[in-house]
Design an enzyme around this catalytic site. Structure first.
Site, PDB file in Angstrom:
ATOM      1  N   HIS A 138      -2.658  -0.401 -10.472  1.00  9.24           N
ATOM      2  CA  HIS A 138      -3.770  -1.312 -10.199  1.00  9.24           C
ATOM      3  C   HIS A 138      -4.722  -0.748  -9.147  1.00  9.24           C
ATOM      4  O   HIS A 138      -5.852  -1.207  -9.035  1.00  9.24           O
ATOM      5  CB  HIS A 138      -3.291  -2.732  -9.880  1.00  9.24           C
ATOM      6  CG  HIS A 138      -2.728  -2.954  -8.520  1.00  9.24           C
ATOM      7  ND1 HIS A 138      -1.381  -2.938  -8.240  1.00  9.24           N
ATOM      8  CD2 HIS A 138      -3.332  -3.221  -7.340  1.00  9.24           C
ATOM      9  CE1 HIS A 138      -1.184  -3.197  -6.975  1.00  9.24           C
ATOM     10  NE2 HIS A 138      -2.354  -3.366  -6.393  1.00  9.24           N
ATOM     11  N   ASP A 169       4.028  -0.037 -12.101  1.00  9.84           N
ATOM     12  CA  ASP A 169       2.697  -0.030 -11.485  1.00  9.84           C
ATOM     13  C   ASP A 169       2.416   1.267 -10.706  1.00  9.84           C
ATOM     14  O   ASP A 169       2.385   1.280  -9.485  1.00  9.84           O
ATOM     15  CB  ASP A 169       2.599  -1.251 -10.555  1.00  9.84           C
ATOM     16  CG  ASP A 169       1.155  -1.596 -10.209  1.00  9.84           C
ATOM     17  OD1 ASP A 169       0.270  -0.743 -10.385  1.00  9.84           O
ATOM     18  OD2 ASP A 169       0.920  -2.736  -9.742  1.00  9.84           O
ATOM     19  N   SER A 186      -0.549  -1.902  -1.215  1.00  6.88           N
ATOM     20  CA  SER A 186      -0.332  -1.455  -2.580  1.00  6.88           C
ATOM     21  C   SER A 186      -0.323   0.048  -2.638  1.00  6.88           C
ATOM     22  O   SER A 186      -1.216   0.698  -2.109  1.00  6.88           O
ATOM     23  CB  SER A 186      -1.434  -1.970  -3.480  1.00  6.88           C
ATOM     24  OG  SER A 186      -1.098  -3.224  -3.937  1.00  6.88           O
TER      25      SER A 186
HETATM   26  N1  ARG Z   1      -0.663  -8.753  -6.767  1.00  8.92           N
HETATM   27  C1  ARG Z   1      -0.810  -7.338  -6.559  1.00  8.92           C
HETATM   28  C2  ARG Z   1      -1.853  -7.156  -5.456  1.00  8.92           C
HETATM   29  O1  ARG Z   1      -2.076  -7.997  -4.728  1.00  8.92           O
HETATM   30  C3  ARG Z   1      -1.087  -6.596  -7.809  1.00  8.92           C
HETATM   31  C4  ARG Z   1      -2.424  -6.837  -8.457  1.00  8.92           C
HETATM   32  C5  ARG Z   1      -2.699  -6.129  -9.741  1.00  8.92           C
HETATM   33  N2  ARG Z   1      -2.022  -6.681 -10.878  1.00  8.92           N
HETATM   34  C6  ARG Z   1      -2.503  -7.661 -11.689  1.00  8.92           C
HETATM   35  N3  ARG Z   1      -1.759  -8.077 -12.667  1.00  8.92           N
HETATM   36  N4  ARG Z   1      -3.707  -8.177 -11.548  1.00  8.92           N
HETATM   37  O2  ARG Z   1      -2.822  -6.516  -5.452  1.00  8.92           O
HETATM   38  N1  GLU Z   2      -0.777  -5.810  -4.590  1.00  2.35           N
HETATM   39  C1  GLU Z   2      -1.196  -5.844  -3.233  1.00  2.35           C
HETATM   40  C2  GLU Z   2      -2.296  -4.832  -2.915  1.00  2.35           C
HETATM   41  O1  GLU Z   2      -3.123  -4.537  -3.684  1.00  2.35           O
HETATM   42  C3  GLU Z   2      -0.029  -5.639  -2.358  1.00  2.35           C
HETATM   43  C4  GLU Z   2       0.763  -6.831  -2.417  1.00  2.35           C
HETATM   44  C5  GLU Z   2       0.560  -7.692  -1.206  1.00  2.35           C
HETATM   45  O2  GLU Z   2      -0.500  -8.279  -0.986  1.00  2.35           O
HETATM   46  O3  GLU Z   2       1.552  -7.748  -0.492  1.00  2.35           O
HETATM   47  O4  GLU Z   2      -2.471  -4.389  -1.825  1.00  2.35           O
END
Ligand code: ARG
Ligand code: GLU
Length: 719
Positions: free
Chosen positions: A84, A220, A654
């Site tokens: 991502h 990921d 991330s």
């Molecule tokens: N929740 C994760 C973050 O905060 C991953 C985001 C990307 N994945 C998604 N399915 N949109 O960034």
């Molecule tokens: N997916 C998140 C990011 O893009 C990290 C997950 C979180 O926020 O802890 O940084």
């Protein structure tokens, strides 16, 4: 329980408290954290993690593309980050003919690695406390503006002096709301090439349904490489650039994890707010989030509906949708988490203790007595203004065309200035022309028109009439609340809804043509709404924000004074940090306990050929059936996909490496659990877990699924 076991468990108690809140500064680890880290199982020393006099793990860590983290895993500059995080780059190289987003991308040689203009990675060279120099000249009786001016001047001077004669960058950053200042020296590389990415049904397996949740099965990751000029220095993209030879690259552990293992996360957490007053938590969790969630619901439903119907639209809106959905789901989790934790009440109780402490001595009373009452006043005034601004950003400029039109304000302002130079205007026009191409490449008008109609409807219906911009009220009246016809008409009249119309506007643009922009209905909505909000409060909001900054600085100082024995850590601010904890399961709700790892079996269980996010490719199924896991299988025989631990992380972490007690790479941090998303405001050791992609699944995909042996051969594995 027998006396003896009771005794043993009492003795062991401090060691078995797995979770450790904190996002720590690497240069202070030795002083503050090393004993505890060792007690928890770490076998390396703090200076193996961060040291400016010798190579240390920090030399393998980068801030990736501004918002993520990455790590170097080979002596040829190979870089791992999340899928991502590479998503935008992968998308930019994708078309219907080469759909790398859907099918994945694997370069077969360095020649095939793809450049990504604008993408950078930054290494930290060193950090240094410069508080004394920065506040030199600051006096107690100064206003906030005077204070800031001096701090800015000092910061500039110190930063410039620090990098004289080098190609490094320097920035002084405030910590603890301006109670401490740290100079950051860094080195930024600008030729970063895409090396490989799994198909989305691996890299984004489970999509937005599984996002922010455990148990998780997402692969990921994506792979990049840093290129440098022939002297190893940062350079713009050039064919002749060579792979960067890093100071350090991370060895990779194939051992996997067990419950209770020590781990640490090294990366660039973006923002936490652990020390704010109860009203601020309430504003975010109970007032702003619900409105933003509702407005995002609208946008997402419409995007999803169209994306399902058309593969090109699916690609065009993939990154936008993911970005909006990610924030949306985070806000839902955060608000729930604060509620469950009784977060606001907890803060209020803490504030009672604080007040008692303040009232205990005359000096404290004199210094800090007004703090909490003033906070209360400011937040009371701020709340409706802040809510109105949420309606603006999430609703009024939530339509892409309106937000795009809004970007032309700069051109209007320049043209309205009689003294503006023609060269200046034409330069700006050129940049708008380029911008229009990237904007319309991924723009699909039917989606946006429908979003516009629905957002404006909600804003008109829901927004406090005191703040509703008159331009919207008038439009609603004119179109008799028929928002679809309103959208049809305005989108037809506006320049900003197609490439052709924008090109026509910008070609032969004369200075006086800014009038055309002013008359544009979508530009007008953005412009008038902003102006109306400004007179009604957003100007005031900025002033209140400045007052808050200064109050928060004093409040922070007071909180530290109140708890002299507590080890504090500064809120995350996109600087390099270390969090540490242990591999651990958790209990999300009564009657449920979540295991600490997931396996390929779970991918097969979730498989659904009809839902894109849960499609499992033939090749992966074959590997599963034949159990062809190579050296990547766990000792239990299965292939582990993800694991959780109690490291305190946030957005920006991330792609961060999750490392073991010896500093070997165990996996890539990519998410947090749903029950723990309130940790940006309040950490709960019981519920907060970071989610890690097991490096063995990542290597399995690279090796067995993609056959990219050349990459595996570059990496150093430890058994
Ligand atoms: N929740 C994760 C973050 O905060 C991953 C985001 C990307 N994945 C998604 N399915 N949109 O960034
Ligand atoms: N997916 C998140 C990011 O893009 C990290 C997950 C979180 O926020 O802890 O940084």
């Amino acid at each position: 329980m027998k006396i003896k076991t009771l005794l043993i468990s009492l003795i062991l108690l401090p060691f078995s408290l797995f979770a450790k809140e904190g996002i720590w500064l690497p240069y202070l680890l030795q002083q503050l954290n090393e004993p505890e880290m060792k007690e928890m199982g770490m076998r390396i020393s703090a200076s193996d993690i961060y040291d400016i006099n010798k190579t240390s793990i920090k030399d393998a860590i980068v801030q990736f593309g501004g918002g993520c983290t990455g790590e170097v895993v080979s002596d040829q500059g190979l870089l791992l980050t999340n899928h991502h995080c590479g998503y935008g780059s992968i998308q930019r190289h994708s078309s219907l003919a080469h759909d790398y987003l859907t099918n994945g991308f694997w370069s077969n040689s360095m020649e095939e690695e793809l450049p990504n203009p604008g993408l950078t990675v930054t290494f930290l060279v060193r950090m240094e406390d410069v508080t004394k120099q920065i506040i030199a000249g600051v006096k107690k009786e100064m206003t906030e503006a005077e204070r800031n001016k001096i701090i800015l001047q000092n910061s500039d001077r110190i930063a410039q002096a620090a990098i004289k004669g080098t190609h490094y960058e320097a920035r002084v950053r405030p910590f603890y709301y301006g109670n401490q200042y740290i100079l950051m020296i860094s080195e930024t590389f600008r030729d970063i090439r895409l090396v490989g990415a799994p198909p989305s049904n691996i890299g984004k397996f489970g999509g937005d349904t599984d996002n922010w949740m455990w148990p998780r099965h997402t692969g990921d990751f994506s792979i990049f490489r840093i290129y440098a000029d022939k002297n190893g220095n940062p350079a713009d993209y050039a064919k002749t650039n060579i792979p960067y030879k890093p100071k350090y690259s991370l060895p990779i552990s194939l051992k996997g994890v067990n419950k209770g293992d020590f781990t640490f996360v090294f990366g660039y957490p973006g923002r936490t707010q652990e020390y704010i007053p109860s009203q601020a938590v309430q504003l975010q969790a109970e007032i702003r989030n619900p409105v933003s969630i509702k407005l995002r619901d609208t946008r997402l439903n419409i995007m999803n509906e169209f994306q399902k119907q058309d593969p090109l639209v699916r690609i065009q809106y993939a990154a936008k949708n993911a970005g909006i959905a990610n924030g949306w789901k985070k806000m839902i989790g955060e608000s729930k988490g604060i509620k469950r934790l009784n977060g606001v009440t907890k803060k209020q109780e803490y504030e009672k203790q604080f007040t008692d402490w303040v009232n205990a001595t005359p000096q404290n009373k004199e210094q800090y007595g007004k703090l909490l009452p003033v906070f209360a006043d400011i937040y009371a005034e701020m709340t409706p203004l802040s809510l109105a601004s949420a309606y603006f950003t999430e609703g009024i400029v939530g339509s892409e065309a309106v937000s795009y039109a809004d970007g032309y304000a700069k051109l209007v302002t320049l043209c309205q200035n009689k003294e503006a130079k023609p060269e200046e205007i034409s330069k700006l026009i050129e940049s708008y022309k380029r911008g229009s191409q990237s904007f319309f490449k991924d723009y699909y008008q039917p989606i946006d028109k429908k979003i516009f109609a629905n957002l404006i409807k909600t804003v008109v219906k829901d927004m406090d009439s005191k703040y509703l911009p008159p331009v919207l009220a008038e439009l609603a009246k004119k179109y008799k609340d028929d928002y679809q016809s309103m959208a049809d008409k305005l989108f037809e009249q506006s320049f900003f809804t197609s490439q052709e119309k924008v090109t026509a506007l910008l070609n032969d643009f004369k200075q006086k043509d800014y009038r055309k922009i002013i008359k544009d209905p979508l530009f007008n909505i953005a412009f008038e709404s902003r102006a109306s909000l400004e007179t009604k409060g957003s100007e005031r909001l900025k002033i209140l924000q400045i007052q808050l900054d200064s109050l928060q600085r004093i409040y922070m100082k007071a909180q530290i004074e109140m708890q002299p024995d507590k080890r504090f850590y500064p809120d995350a601010n996109s600087t390099l940090r270390v969090a540490y904890g242990k591999v651990d399961d958790y209990k999300p709700a009564d009657g449920i306990r979540y295991q600490y790892f997931t396996t390929l079996d779970g991918i097969m269980e979730k498989e659904n050929p009809d839902v894109y996010d849960y499609v499992v490719e033939k090749k992966l199924k074959h590997l599963y059936k034949t159990k062809d896991f190579g050296p990547y299988a766990d000792k239990d025989g299965s292939l582990h996909v993800g694991f959780i631990a109690s490291n305190h992380t946030t957005g920006g972490n991330s792609g961060s490496p999750v490392l073991d007690a010896d500093g070997n790479l165990l996996g890539l941090n990519f998410d947090r659990n749903w029950e723990g998303t309130m940790s940006d405001l309040m950490y709960d050791p019981d519920q907060c877990r970071n989610i890690t992609l097991d490096i063995r699944y990542c290597l399995f995909i690279i090796d067995k699924f993609a056959g990219a042996k050349r990459l595996i051969n570059e990496m150093k594995m430890v058994q």
